[in-house]
Enzyme design. Structure first.
Site, short mmCIF file in Angstrom:
data_model
loop_
_atom_site.label_atom_id
_atom_site.label_comp_id
_atom_site.label_asym_id
_atom_site.label_seq_id
_atom_site.Cartn_x
_atom_site.Cartn_y
_atom_site.Cartn_z
N GLY A 74 0.31 -1.28 -0.29
CA GLY A 74 -0.09 0.33 0.17
C GLY A 74 1.10 1.33 -0.13
O GLY A 74 0.50 2.68 -0.42
N THR A 75 1.85 0.99 1.00
CA THR A 75 3.45 2.44 0.85
C THR A 75 3.35 2.77 -0.36
O THR A 75 3.37 3.72 -0.89
CB THR A 75 3.91 2.23 2.09
OG1 THR A 75 3.24 1.86 3.23
CG2 THR A 75 4.65 3.04 1.92
N GLY A 203 -1.95 -5.79 0.06
CA GLY A 203 -3.47 -7.33 0.29
C GLY A 203 -3.17 -7.42 1.69
O GLY A 203 -4.31 -8.57 1.74
N CYS A 328 2.12 1.72 13.09
CA CYS A 328 3.09 2.14 11.98
C CYS A 328 3.09 3.24 13.58
O CYS A 328 4.56 3.96 13.11
CB CYS A 328 2.56 3.27 10.67
SG CYS A 328 1.33 1.62 10.15
C1 LIG Z 1 -1.78 -0.43 6.05
C2 LIG Z 1 -2.26 1.24 5.58
C3 LIG Z 1 -1.00 1.74 4.66
C4 LIG Z 1 -0.01 0.46 4.76
O1 LIG Z 1 -0.14 -0.77 3.47
P1 LIG Z 1 1.90 -1.03 3.37
O2 LIG Z 1 0.23 -2.52 2.32
O3 LIG Z 1 1.44 -1.46 4.68
O4 LIG Z 1 2.58 0.12 2.77
C5 LIG Z 1 -1.53 2.28 3.71
N1 LIG Z 1 -2.48 3.14 3.91
C6 LIG Z 1 -3.75 2.38 5.24
C7 LIG Z 1 -5.40 3.09 5.25
C8 LIG Z 1 -3.25 1.54 5.35
O5 LIG Z 1 -3.68 1.18 6.93
#
Ligand SMILES: *Cc1c(COP(=O)(O)O)cnc(C)c1O
Length: 400
Positions: A74-75, A203, A328
């Site tokens: 996601g990052t 994922g 985080c």
């Molecule tokens: C967990 C999360 C991310 C980061 O996703 P990763 O796959 O861990 O890098 C980004 N945005 C939100 C809102 C999240 O909850």
């Protein structure tokens, strides 16, 4: 080895991988290990599975397969969206986001402010964690390169009106991105008729493994890749595709789309039962964001006069996993930036715990937590120097 009891109520931090997802992934390690870019039949065979996974994610989002690229998380999707927008609009040095974004967006914005001369407008939230679309309208200028607003907040579950916000962005010709990591698979998403240009998915928040994500890029959006190299993903994301994980994400997306309604009402029932139980048995608590639209699985509760970290330790001793703030941001003792921006009073903010449910949780687990939690809070309030009625109460000097 004795099997430890785990009551896992931290599903916004990460989720258990569905066994069906694991099964979907395994052939790609030792049987279908070809490189999808290879010319031979073996590569082509693997490529067909990539296409299937892409279609499954697209279906979850109401998108077209060619609008999806796979990323490492996601990052990466968040970074890709922001850096693409500023690269295709080099003359525009303004970004709009919210004060409650995930660090994946916030820290990119802070970097651009500190080192690249960008101006960033951080939309405020009200006491329930909601943004104002009027504030958004007022913040857009001719210099705005991108607006990035999360679909749902990871700490409180508060849902933002991203489709309306995207319409406003489109009417002013500004790119719109949404971090939908917490929304995908939990809320119906249909991008077909929306004005959202870019959207991030991860994922491991939807029962696929950690280390795989996706980015939606609306057809026709001018885009600059983040990773530069080979021609994978039609030149939009270089690097040999992580085929097993992509297949896993595809399977998780398929399952989420199929079960979304059923699972939502199941987890909502657990969450609501939990909140009602807490309100009934523990005094001086507040449920953060309760007045806003919220994800059905998320409960952010503040227990006045106690430290969230202490609650977590006592819960953890009983096998209960929850979190204070976001995974985080933990490690820092400051109260969560999300709760502070909602102006949750400090006596409450310090004692905030996020409980996030999934389909793997049961009513028995909720009952167990409801049985243990009041005693934990009571014990902590007895030793808290801040609790009401204590000699220190009202005359505490905070160091600055
Ligand atoms: C967990 C999360 C991310 C980061 O996703 P990763 O796959 O861990 O890098 C980004 N945005 C939100 C809102 C999240 O909850």
């Amino acid at each position: 080895m004795k099997k430890e009891k785990i009551i896992y109520l931290d599903n916004n931090a990460t989720t258990k991988v569905d066994l069906k997802v694991v099964r979907e992934m395994t052939p790609f390690f030792t049987e279908l290990y070809g490189n999808p870019s290879s010319m031979h039949f073996f590569g082509g065979k693997v490529q067909a599975h990539l296409d299937t996974a892409r279609l499954r994610i697209a279906n979850l989002l109401g998108a077209k397969p060619e609008e999806i690229i796979f990323t490492s998380c996601g990052t990466e999707s968040d970074s890709t969206a922001i850096f693409s927008a500023i690269r295709v609009n080099p003359e525009k040095k303004h970004i709009i986001t919210t004060v409650v974004e995930h660090p994946g967006i916030l820290n990119v914005c802070k970097y651009l402010e500190s080192f690249k001369g960008y101006k960033v407008t951080y939309l405020k939230v009200d006491a329930e964690g909601r943004i104002s679309l009027d504030e958004l309208k007022g913040a857009i200028t001719e210099h705005t390169a991108i607006i990035s607003i999360m679909w749902a907040n990871n700490e409180t579950g508060v849902i933002f009106p991203v489709e309306e916000a995207a319409k406003i962005a489109a009417s002013r010709n500004v790119l719109f991105h949404s971090d939908a990591v917490q929304a995908a698979g939990k809320l119906p998403i249909n991008l077909e008729n929306s004005k959202i240009d870019l959207l991030s998915v991860s994922g491991h928040k939807i029962h696929a493994p950690k280390g795989i994500g996706a980015l939606y890029i609306r057809k026709g959006t001018i885009f600059a890749p983040f990773l530069i190299g080979g021609h994978q993903e039609k030149g939009r994301r270089a690097g040999t595709e992580n085929v097993p994980y992509i297949a896993g994400l595809g399977k998780a997306a398929e399952l989420a789309a199929k079960n979304l309604k059923k699972e939502n009402s199941y987890v909502k029932k657990l969450r609501d039962k939990f909140e009602q139980g807490v309100l009934k048995t523990i005094k001086n608590v507040r449920i953060n964001g309760q007045g806003a639209d919220r994800l059905p699985n998320t409960s952010n509760i503040s227990f006045e006069y106690v430290e969230g970290e202490s609650i977590l330790i006592f819960l953890s001793e009983k096998g209960i996993c929850a979190s204070s703030g976001s995974a985080c941001a933990s490690g820092s003792l400051d109260p969560s930036h999300v709760l502070l921006s909602m102006r949750v009073p400090l006596t409450f903010a310090h004692g905030s715990i996020r409980f996030s449910f999934s389909v793997y949780n049961t009513e028995d687990e909720v009952d167990f937590v409801l049985k243990e939690l009041p005693a934990i809070i009571k014990k902590l309030r007895i030793i808290s120097p801040f609790a009401e009625g204590k000699p220190l109460f009202g005359e505490v000097k905070t160091e600055s």
